[in-house]
Design a protein around this motif. Structure first.
Motif, PDB file in Angstrom:
ATOM      1  N   GLN A 249       0.824  -1.194   0.000  1.00  0.00           N
ATOM      2  CA  GLN A 249       0.000   0.000   0.000  1.00  0.00           C
ATOM      3  C   GLN A 249       0.865   1.253   0.000  1.00  0.00           C
ATOM      4  N   GLN A 250       0.349   2.280  -0.632  1.00  0.00           N
ATOM      5  CA  GLN A 250       1.015   3.580  -0.660  1.00  0.00           C
ATOM      6  C   GLN A 250       0.327   4.525   0.318  1.00  0.00           C
ATOM      7  N   ASP A 251       1.129   5.190   1.142  1.00  0.00           N
ATOM      8  CA  ASP A 251       0.614   6.126   2.121  1.00  0.00           C
ATOM      9  C   ASP A 251       0.211   7.428   1.417  1.00  0.00           C
ATOM     10  N   LEU A 252      -1.082   7.730   1.420  1.00  0.00           N
ATOM     11  CA  LEU A 252      -1.576   8.940   0.779  1.00  0.00           C
ATOM     12  C   LEU A 252      -1.529  10.154   1.700  1.00  0.00           C
ATOM     13  N   THR A 253      -1.256   9.909   2.976  1.00  0.00           N
ATOM     14  CA  THR A 253      -1.230  11.000   3.959  1.00  0.00           C
ATOM     15  C   THR A 253       0.046  10.913   4.799  1.00  0.00           C
ATOM     16  N   PRO A 254       1.213  11.127   4.189  1.00  0.00           N
ATOM     17  CA  PRO A 254       2.478  10.993   4.936  1.00  0.00           C
ATOM     18  C   PRO A 254       2.641  12.010   6.058  1.00  0.00           C
ATOM     19  N   ASP A 255       1.953  13.134   5.987  1.00  0.00           N
ATOM     20  CA  ASP A 255       2.084  14.167   7.017  1.00  0.00           C
ATOM     21  C   ASP A 255       1.206  13.907   8.238  1.00  0.00           C
ATOM     22  N   VAL A 256       0.294  12.945   8.137  1.00  0.00           N
ATOM     23  CA  VAL A 256      -0.590  12.620   9.260  1.00  0.00           C
ATOM     24  C   VAL A 256       0.117  11.634  10.183  1.00  0.00           C
ATOM     25  N   GLU A 257       0.157  11.936  11.483  1.00  0.00           N
ATOM     26  CA  GLU A 257       0.893  11.102  12.428  1.00  0.00           C
ATOM     27  C   GLU A 257       0.032   9.987  13.027  1.00  0.00           C
ATOM     28  N   LYS A 258      -1.254  10.227  13.212  1.00  0.00           N
ATOM     29  CA  LYS A 258      -2.120   9.222  13.814  1.00  0.00           C
ATOM     30  C   LYS A 258      -2.515   8.177  12.776  1.00  0.00           C
ATOM     31  N   LEU A 259      -2.278   6.908  13.120  1.00  0.00           N
ATOM     32  CA  LEU A 259      -2.542   5.825  12.179  1.00  0.00           C
ATOM     33  C   LEU A 259      -4.017   5.727  11.812  1.00  0.00           C
TER      34      LEU A 259
END
Length: 305
Positions: A249-259
Motif C-alpha cells: 500500500q502507498q501512504d496517501l497521507t504521509p504528514d498525518v501522524e495518527k494511524l
C-alpha cells in the motif's frame, strides 16, 4: 480458556470468533444462550425468579466466556497496534491469508444439489464480491469520530462474533473503526484513557450489546430458512473486501501522524524482492492455518459421541 481464544481471534481481522466457537464445540450453546434474552427472561426477572432466569440464560456460561473474551481482546490489542504501525506489509499479508481462508470456510458450508442453485449462488457471490470491492475503495469509507458511529460499529461488528467465518475485527476495519477501538482499549489497560475515549468505548459496548442480542435471533431465522443464500452472500462480500487487506500500500497521507486518520491506496509491487516473498509466504501460511484449524474442528465434531 475458550473465551480467551475467542477474544484473541476477534481482535485479529480475518479470524472469526464464531469459527473458534465451532471448533471448541460451544457454538450452538452460545447462540441459544444469547437468543434467550427475550420476553420470557424479562418475565422471570420481573417476578424475581433469579435462579430460573440465570438457568434460562445460561448465565454462568456467558459470564465466564465473556471474561475470557475480554482478557483475550485486552491482551492482544497493544500487540496489534504495534504490528499495524511497524510491520504493516507483513501484518496485512497475514490478514489477507486469514480472510481468504475464512471465506473458503464459509463457501464450504453451502450445500447445493441442482445446477440452478449453483447459478443463483454464484451470481449472488459475484455481485457481493464486486459490491464489496467497490465499497472498500471509496474514500468515504473511513473513521468518523462520533458516539453514533461508535454505536453503529459496535452493533454491526459484534454480529460477526457469532457468525462462523466472519471476523468482527475485520468488519471494524472495513468501517474504519478498528484502529480507534484498539487504541482506546490499549489506553484503558494502561489507565491513560481520556473522558472522550471512555465515553466512546461505553457507547461502543452498548452497540455491541444491542447488536448481539438482536442479531442472534435474526441469525437463527436466516440460517434456518435461507442458509445457502446467506452464507453465499457473506462469502462473496469477504472475498471482494480483500482489497482492503492488500499487503502493498502507498501512504496517501504521509504528514498525518495518527494511524487511525491515515489513508492508504493498494499498489502493485515494483519488483519481486524479499518483501514480496515474505508476504506471500505469510499469506499462504495464514490461509493454511485457518483451513487446518477448521478441518481439525470438523474431525473432532464427527468423532464426538
Amino acid at each position: 480458556a475458550r473465551g480467551f481464544l475467542m477474544g484473541g481471534a476477534d481482535i485479529i481481522p480475518g479470524v472469526s470468533g464464531g469459527t473458534v466457537a465451532l471448533v471448541l464445540g460451544i457454538y450452538e450453546r452460545l447462540v441459544t444462550a444469547i437468543s434467550h434474552v427475550d420476553s420470557t427472561l424479562l418475565g422471570m426477572l420481573f417476578r424475581r425468579k433469579w435462579a430460573d432466569a440465570a438457568e434460562y440464560l445460561d448465565l454462568r456460561f456467558l459470564v465466564t466466556l465473556g471474561i475470557g473474551i475480554l482478557v483475550g481482546v485486552g491482551s492482544l490489542s497493544g500487540l496489534m497496534r504495534y504490528l499495524l504501525w511497524e510491520q504493516r506489509s507483513y501484518t496485512l499479508a497475514v490478514f489477507f491469508g486469514l480472510i481468504l481462508g475464512s471465506s473458503v470456510i464459509v463457501t464450504k458450508t453451502v450445500t447445493l444439489h441442482r445446477a440452478g442453485q449453483w447459478l443463483v449462488c454464484f451470481c449472488l457471490a459475484l455481485a457481493a464480491a464486486v459490491f464489496a470491492y467497490w465499497l472498500v475503495g471509496l474514500q468515504q469509507v473511513g473513521f468518523h469520530d462520533s458516539p453514533g458511529y461508535f454505536f453503529l460499529c459496535g452493533s454491526i461488528a459484534i454480529c460477526a462474533m457469532i457468525l462462523p467465518g466472519i471476523s468482527g475485527a475485520y468488519i471494524l476495519w472495513l468501517l474504519g473503526a478498528y484502529i480507534a477501538v484498539t487504541e482506546i482499549i490499549h489506553n484503558v489497560l494502561k489507565f491513560q484513557v481520556t473522558l472522550v475515549e471512555l465515553i466512546s468505548i461505553v457507547v461502543f459496548s452498548a452497540g455491541c450489546a444491542v447488536g448481539l442480542v438482536s442479531f442472534s435471533k435474526i441469525l437463527r431465522w436466516l440460517l434456518a430458512h435461507w442458509h445457502n443464500l446467506t452464507m453465499t452472500i457473506l462469502g462473496g462480500f469477504m472475498i471482494g473486501s480483500l482489497r482492503l487487506m492488500w499487503p502493498f500500500q502507498q501512504d496517501l497521507t504521509p504528514d498525518v501522524e495518527k494511524l487511525k486518520l491515515k489513508r492508504f491506496e493498494p499498489v502493485w509491487p515494483a519488483s519481486w524482492d524479499q518483501e514480496v516473498t515474505v508476504c506471500l509466504l505469510l499469506a499462504v501460511g495464514a490461509l493454511s492455518a485457518v483451513l487446518l484449524l477448521e478441518r481439525w474442528g470438523s474431525t473432532k465434531t464427527k468423532n464426538s459421541p
